[in-house]
Design a protein around this motif. Structure first.
Motif, mmCIF file in Angstrom:
data_model
loop_
_atom_site.group_PDB
_atom_site.id
_atom_site.type_symbol
_atom_site.label_atom_id
_atom_site.label_comp_id
_atom_site.label_asym_id
_atom_site.label_seq_id
_atom_site.Cartn_x
_atom_site.Cartn_y
_atom_site.Cartn_z
ATOM 1 N N ILE A 93 0.835 -1.199 0.000
ATOM 2 C CA ILE A 93 0.000 0.000 0.000
ATOM 3 C C ILE A 93 0.874 1.254 0.000
ATOM 4 C CG2 ILE A 93 -1.660 1.345 1.330
ATOM 5 C CD1 ILE A 93 -2.831 -1.077 -0.144
ATOM 6 N N LYS A 94 1.928 1.252 0.790
ATOM 7 C CA LYS A 94 2.828 2.404 0.858
ATOM 8 C C LYS A 94 3.485 2.651 -0.487
ATOM 9 C CE LYS A 94 6.643 4.341 3.556
ATOM 10 N NZ LYS A 94 7.598 4.106 4.685
ATOM 11 N N LEU A 95 3.818 1.581 -1.184
ATOM 12 C CA LEU A 95 4.500 1.691 -2.470
ATOM 13 C C LEU A 95 3.552 2.171 -3.571
ATOM 14 C CD1 LEU A 95 7.064 1.242 -4.177
ATOM 15 C CD2 LEU A 95 6.344 -1.142 -4.461
ATOM 16 N N VAL A 96 2.420 1.511 -3.719
ATOM 17 C CA VAL A 96 1.527 1.825 -4.839
ATOM 18 C C VAL A 96 0.790 3.150 -4.649
ATOM 19 C CG1 VAL A 96 1.214 -0.608 -5.409
ATOM 20 C CG2 VAL A 96 -0.437 0.516 -3.891
ATOM 21 N N SER A 97 0.631 3.583 -3.400
ATOM 22 C CA SER A 97 -0.122 4.818 -3.149
ATOM 23 C C SER A 97 0.588 6.051 -3.689
ATOM 24 C CB SER A 97 -0.379 4.981 -1.650
ATOM 25 O OG SER A 97 0.838 5.110 -0.939
ATOM 26 N N GLN A 98 1.849 5.906 -4.075
ATOM 27 C CA GLN A 98 2.587 7.019 -4.652
ATOM 28 C C GLN A 98 2.210 7.252 -6.115
ATOM 29 O OE1 GLN A 98 6.850 6.595 -3.857
ATOM 30 N NE2 GLN A 98 6.386 5.373 -2.054
#
Length: 211
Positions: A93-98
């Motif tokens: 989630i942290k990665l794709v939310s960018q």
């Protein structure tokens, strides 16, 4: 006969998706048992003490709605998760939310939830938008090992919920219940319910809450 209504929710209040509106739905259905996508520790004895003594509501939308229902009637609260979501899920989630394209889809989801409330969360439109987001996430990750791991982790997260509901039904007497679970799991949970029906006894009936 055990009658269970599956209702999709979100975990934090946003516009019309709030604890008071969910409480209205719960009150109308008048369940004797409330199954919730949560682990045992989500609603601690201390948090229950704060509510029962000082009227302080929980910050999780569903529990706040359940607490309001507690003013009206007695019922059994049953958290059905065995574990929280995995570290891999949170890293994903942290990665794709960018990604800006994904953020636009998330913003649209939040707008529709705020404007249309639980009618949206329990609609085909919500399922389709969630599917669009999941497909984009997989493309962002290029179907790498993290993506595959998270998909397996989510499956391992969801299966026990259904299993624990059936286990409770087999060992307890009640007529009506609801199952509150995050909208991101709606399609998968409905599929699991449908798949499990032929394997279960005839004393259990599912209803899918829809708009």
């Amino acid at each position: 006969m055990h009658d269970i209504t599956f209702i999709s929710t979100i975990h934090k209040e946003i516009g019309k998706c709030n604890a008071k509106e969910l409480y209205k739905i719960i009150k109308k259905l008048s369940p004797e048992v409330i199954f919730l996508e949560a682990i045992e520790e989500t609603y601690s004895e201390y948090e229950n003490y704060l509510f029962s003594t000082y009227g302080i509501f929980h910050n999780k939308l569903e529990i706040s709605a359940i607490q309001r229902y507690n003013y009206d009637t007695s019922f059994q609260y049953v958290p059905v998760c065995e574990n929280g979501l995995s570290d891999a899920f949170h890293k994903k989630i942290k990665l794709v939310s960018q990604n800006r394209e994904l953020q636009k889809l998330i913003d649209n989801f939040n707008y529709l939830a705020a404007e249309n409330g639980f009618e949206f969360l329990n609609s085909l439109e919500c399922i389709n938008l969630q599917e669009e987001m999941r497909e984009l996430e997989s493309r962002i990750l290029n179907n790498n090992e993290m993506d595959k791991t998270v998909k397996a982790d989510i499956e391992d997260y969801e299966k026990p919920m259904i299993q624990n509901i059936y286990s409770y039904c087999n060992n307890n007497h009640f007529s009506s219940a609801i199952f509150l679970c995050g909208a991101a799991h709606r399609k998968s949970i409905i599929e699991k319910i449908e798949k499990s029906k032929p394997q279960e006894q005839g004393n259990l009936s599912w209803a899918i809450f829809e708009n």
